[in-house]
Write a protein that holds these residues in place. Structure first.
Motif, PDB file in Angstrom:
ATOM      1  N   THR A 114      36.559  42.711  45.827  1.00  0.00           N
ATOM      2  CA  THR A 114      36.370  43.048  44.414  1.00  0.00           C
ATOM      3  C   THR A 114      36.475  41.802  43.530  1.00  0.00           C
ATOM      4  OG1 THR A 114      38.697  43.646  43.965  1.00  0.00           O
ATOM      5  CG2 THR A 114      37.219  45.398  44.751  1.00  0.00           C
ATOM      6  N   VAL A 115      37.272  40.830  43.934  1.00  0.00           N
ATOM      7  CA  VAL A 115      37.344  39.570  43.181  1.00  0.00           C
ATOM      8  C   VAL A 115      36.019  38.830  43.308  1.00  0.00           C
ATOM      9  CG1 VAL A 115      38.446  37.288  43.085  1.00  0.00           C
ATOM     10  CG2 VAL A 115      39.862  39.352  43.284  1.00  0.00           C
ATOM     11  N   ARG A 116      35.485  38.722  44.543  1.00  0.00           N
ATOM     12  CA  ARG A 116      34.209  38.031  44.756  1.00  0.00           C
ATOM     13  C   ARG A 116      33.074  38.707  43.993  1.00  0.00           C
ATOM     14  NH1 ARG A 116      36.288  37.682  49.862  1.00  0.00           N
ATOM     15  NH2 ARG A 116      34.999  39.378  50.665  1.00  0.00           N
ATOM     16  N   GLN A 117      33.149  40.016  43.865  1.00  0.00           N
ATOM     17  CA  GLN A 117      32.117  40.761  43.137  1.00  0.00           C
ATOM     18  C   GLN A 117      32.297  40.664  41.624  1.00  0.00           C
ATOM     19  OE1 GLN A 117      32.798  44.679  44.800  1.00  0.00           O
ATOM     20  NE2 GLN A 117      31.233  44.394  46.381  1.00  0.00           N
ATOM     21  N   GLY A 118      33.385  40.062  41.178  1.00  0.00           N
ATOM     22  CA  GLY A 118      33.665  39.970  39.747  1.00  0.00           C
ATOM     23  C   GLY A 118      34.199  41.262  39.160  1.00  0.00           C
ATOM     24  N   ARG A 119      34.689  42.168  40.018  1.00  0.00           N
ATOM     25  CA  ARG A 119      35.196  43.461  39.566  1.00  0.00           C
ATOM     26  C   ARG A 119      36.715  43.468  39.410  1.00  0.00           C
ATOM     27  NH1 ARG A 119      32.936  47.645  43.496  1.00  0.00           N
ATOM     28  NH2 ARG A 119      33.437  49.113  41.856  1.00  0.00           N
ATOM     29  N   SER A 120      37.350  42.377  39.787  1.00  0.00           N
ATOM     30  CA  SER A 120      38.788  42.159  39.588  1.00  0.00           C
ATOM     31  C   SER A 120      38.933  40.750  39.047  1.00  0.00           C
ATOM     32  CB  SER A 120      39.559  42.301  40.905  1.00  0.00           C
ATOM     33  OG  SER A 120      39.454  43.611  41.417  1.00  0.00           O
ATOM     34  N   PRO A 121      39.988  40.489  38.295  1.00  0.00           N
ATOM     35  CA  PRO A 121      40.171  39.140  37.741  1.00  0.00           C
ATOM     36  C   PRO A 121      40.270  38.085  38.841  1.00  0.00           C
ATOM     37  CG  PRO A 121      41.749  40.694  36.783  1.00  0.00           C
ATOM     38  CD  PRO A 121      41.053  41.406  37.899  1.00  0.00           C
ATOM     39  N   ALA A 122      39.764  36.904  38.576  1.00  0.00           N
ATOM     40  CA  ALA A 122      39.788  35.820  39.566  1.00  0.00           C
ATOM     41  C   ALA A 122      41.212  35.498  40.006  1.00  0.00           C
ATOM     42  CB  ALA A 122      39.104  34.583  38.996  1.00  0.00           C
ATOM     43  N   TRP A 123      42.141  35.509  39.074  1.00  0.00           N
ATOM     44  CA  TRP A 123      43.530  35.172  39.406  1.00  0.00           C
ATOM     45  C   TRP A 123      44.154  36.202  40.342  1.00  0.00           C
ATOM     46  CZ3 TRP A 123      47.043  38.878  38.261  1.00  0.00           C
ATOM     47  CH2 TRP A 123      46.759  39.762  37.217  1.00  0.00           C
ATOM     48  N   TYR A 124      43.641  37.431  40.319  1.00  0.00           N
ATOM     49  CA  TYR A 124      44.202  38.501  41.144  1.00  0.00           C
ATOM     50  C   TYR A 124      44.082  38.164  42.633  1.00  0.00           C
ATOM     51  CZ  TYR A 124      45.248  43.284  42.651  1.00  0.00           C
ATOM     52  OH  TYR A 124      45.805  44.392  43.236  1.00  0.00           O
ATOM     53  N   GLY A 125      42.975  37.571  43.016  1.00  0.00           N
ATOM     54  CA  GLY A 125      42.797  37.193  44.415  1.00  0.00           C
ATOM     55  C   GLY A 125      43.821  36.160  44.858  1.00  0.00           C
ATOM     56  N   THR A 126      44.070  35.174  44.012  1.00  0.00           N
ATOM     57  CA  THR A 126      45.058  34.138  44.339  1.00  0.00           C
ATOM     58  C   THR A 126      46.444  34.752  44.488  1.00  0.00           C
ATOM     59  OG1 THR A 126      43.752  32.530  43.107  1.00  0.00           O
ATOM     60  CG2 THR A 126      46.031  31.934  43.586  1.00  0.00           C
ATOM     61  N   LEU A 127      46.797  35.603  43.554  1.00  0.00           N
ATOM     62  CA  LEU A 127      48.113  36.247  43.605  1.00  0.00           C
ATOM     63  C   LEU A 127      48.232  37.130  44.834  1.00  0.00           C
ATOM     64  CD1 LEU A 127      50.849  36.793  42.246  1.00  0.00           C
ATOM     65  CD2 LEU A 127      49.745  38.666  40.997  1.00  0.00           C
ATOM     66  N   ARG A 128      47.203  37.906  45.123  1.00  0.00           N
ATOM     67  CA  ARG A 128      47.244  38.799  46.286  1.00  0.00           C
ATOM     68  C   ARG A 128      47.361  38.030  47.592  1.00  0.00           C
ATOM     69  NH1 ARG A 128      48.234  42.419  47.940  1.00  0.00           N
ATOM     70  NH2 ARG A 128      46.514  43.702  48.585  1.00  0.00           N
ATOM     71  N   LEU A 129      46.669  36.893  47.700  1.00  0.00           N
ATOM     72  CA  LEU A 129      46.798  36.076  48.910  1.00  0.00           C
ATOM     73  C   LEU A 129      48.241  35.616  49.095  1.00  0.00           C
ATOM     74  CD1 LEU A 129      43.550  33.920  48.776  1.00  0.00           C
ATOM     75  CD2 LEU A 129      44.218  35.496  50.621  1.00  0.00           C
ATOM     76  N   GLN A 130      48.847  35.130  48.033  1.00  0.00           N
ATOM     77  CA  GLN A 130      50.235  34.660  48.116  1.00  0.00           C
ATOM     78  C   GLN A 130      51.185  35.787  48.509  1.00  0.00           C
ATOM     79  OE1 GLN A 130      51.461  32.910  44.395  1.00  0.00           O
ATOM     80  NE2 GLN A 130      49.725  31.508  44.332  1.00  0.00           N
TER      81      GLN A 130
END
Length: 146
Positions: A114-130
């Motif tokens: 959803t981050v790659r699709q632009g459907r979630s904020p870009a920062w959300y992916g970074t936070l979720r990975l951590q």
């Protein structure tokens, strides 16, 4: 993409990492064989993992209802973590912990999509990975030492 779009908002960062503290505490209690009278840390860890897994599915629900039109598939995917968490609580302890670990990884994959699709904020992916990295590490630690 600007730094504002990719920078994790401080409250999300702090609260997200605060949510990792119980994972770490009960995983290390398992590894060190620490027990409170009548309490084992593993079932507490499983219950907490199930609660947080359900919460993380709810995050996708919240993002989905903000879309126009509302994406029924995204809503459906958002309830799967809660169903898996509930199932994990019904299984033997090791199986439940493993199911939560796998579900956290599966939800991370969906969140990153959803981050790659632009459907979630870009920062959300970074936070979720951590956070997912830390959570999965804690669950794996508990599984190894249980």
């Amino acid at each position: 993409m600007t730094e504002t779009e990719t920078a994790i908002p401080r409250p999300a960062l702090l609260l997200g990492w605060a949510g990792v503290i119980p994972f770490a505490a009960f995983a290390f209690a398992t590894a060190l064989e620490l027990r409170l009278p009548g309490l084992r840390p593993e079932p507490i860890l499983l219950a907490y993992a199930a609660a947080i897994l359900s919460f993380m599915g709810g995050a996708q629900w919240g993002l989905a209802i903000g879309e126009a039109p509302v994406d029924g598939q995204r809503l459906a995917v958002s309830v799967i973590p809660a169903l898996l968490a509930w199932t994990a609580l019904l299984k033997p302890l090791d199986t439940g912990l493993l199911l939560c670990l796998i579900a956290f990884l599966g939800l991370l994959a969906y969140d990153m999509l959803t981050v790659r699709q632009g459907r979630s904020p870009a920062w959300y992916g970074t936070l979720r990975l951590q956070l997912t990295g830390a959570v999965v590490g804690c669950l794996a630690l508990a599984l190894v030492f249980d």
